[in-house]
Motif scaffolding. Sequence first.
Motif: not given
Length: 480
Positions: A209-223
């Motif tokens: 995050t902007k405040n340098n907090r690490e956290f887990w995400v589920r990331a999905k992307g497609k062209p």
Amino acid sequence: MVQVKVPPKPIDSNIGYLELKNDDIYCSKAFLSHVGKLTKDKKISLDFFINNLVHKDDSNQFRNNYFSYIKNNLPFRQSMLILCKKGKYEEFVCTTNQNNIHLNNATTKFLFFNKRKFKTNKRVKKHKFYYKEAAEMTSTGSWYVDFIKRKSYWDQQTRRILEYPEDYKPSLRKASSYYPKKDYELAKKLFYRCSTNGESFNTEIKMLTKNNREFWVRAKGKPVFNDQKKIIGIRGIFQDIDATKAKELNLQRTSDIIASQNKRLFNFAYIVSHNLRSHTSNLSLVMELINATKSKEEKLELIDSIKDITSSLNDTIEHLNEVVTIQTITNKSKSPVQFSESLRHVKTSIGQIIAKSRATIISDFTKVDTINYIPAYLESILLNLITNSIKYKHPERDPIIKIVSYLEDNKTVLEVTDNGIGIDLEKFGDKLFGMYKTFHYNKDAVGIGLFITKNQIEALNGQINAFSEVEKFTTFKITF
């Protein structure tokens, strides 16, 4: 029993489908019966299908799904509106998979269209299933990177999750600040593959995050493709799964601890049943011999052997008692303890052994010197590893033992490296930390030190690993 192979069914003529060959699209009779007068040609172009038959709200998604399927064989399922012969849009489910369909050859691809029996509720369609509320409730943000305009776009949910203000403008140039260094390399690799090869991604990754907090995400992307099959952008979402991931990791750690404890318990039970039985069997045998012999001299010799057996039995019981003590003392409160101070105590206690072996101990605790630990455990760990290095020193050189501490992935690490005879890990690696396991022919090798050390470390949720090369070195790496 003879198995009869049932051949796959050919495509049912009543199923609406498009047959894709190179850049041409061939319509089935069933599909043409739906669109009617809109096209009489069995062969149509992709542009005609998208611009004349597919509803504008579904065209972009279909185009991206279509090219991903053609280029990377990525299957999809999409609900979409298609203009039919009565001049009205009907809802179909387009899918790349149809059970038991026989494909004529590997180069031919099909899109199957099944008409929905129950139409999507108009209120749901109008309000897009309340996407904004759904995104907020599931902590899901969306993003888009436009390669043509060279701009990045975030929705408000993305800004909120990443703790950026509403007027913040994202950019690919700032991408490294959105991820921890280790995870940024993975993100960059996935993004590159998607933008160049059209490979969609779905992964778990850490963000910042902007405040340098690490956290887990589920990331999905497609062209995102244009009409010429060129990738013009990447669209995706990410979901905050930090709380769920923390529970998952904690559950995995707990499972690993239980597995480790079960393994130690099995080892302990084996030692008890095997070693104690050996001692008692020897005692029983000696007693039988004493009762059977009439010679006074032989009886005295046998009595002397009883002393040896009882002494060995006492050593075994002490070792087992030490293992039990390790498991029951872990609730003892930890306290700040210094590596340098613990090493000083150990060097004092075995000063004569160090001097006699002409061992040199080099230490560096400048990066990390203090940890919360049980002081007696830390001294025991250092003592066992140092004496182990001296015991297995190389016959052609004086032992040099290097001890360093540092941080790795926010955890304290202690490494003890020697220049001894080394261990053949390919041969003995799985037995290295077993009780009463020895791998050299030293007369004073007992095989209890490393077993005790491993139990002490793992009892406090740490781990120990060994790295070695025969005749050169051995390193023990402890992660607290």
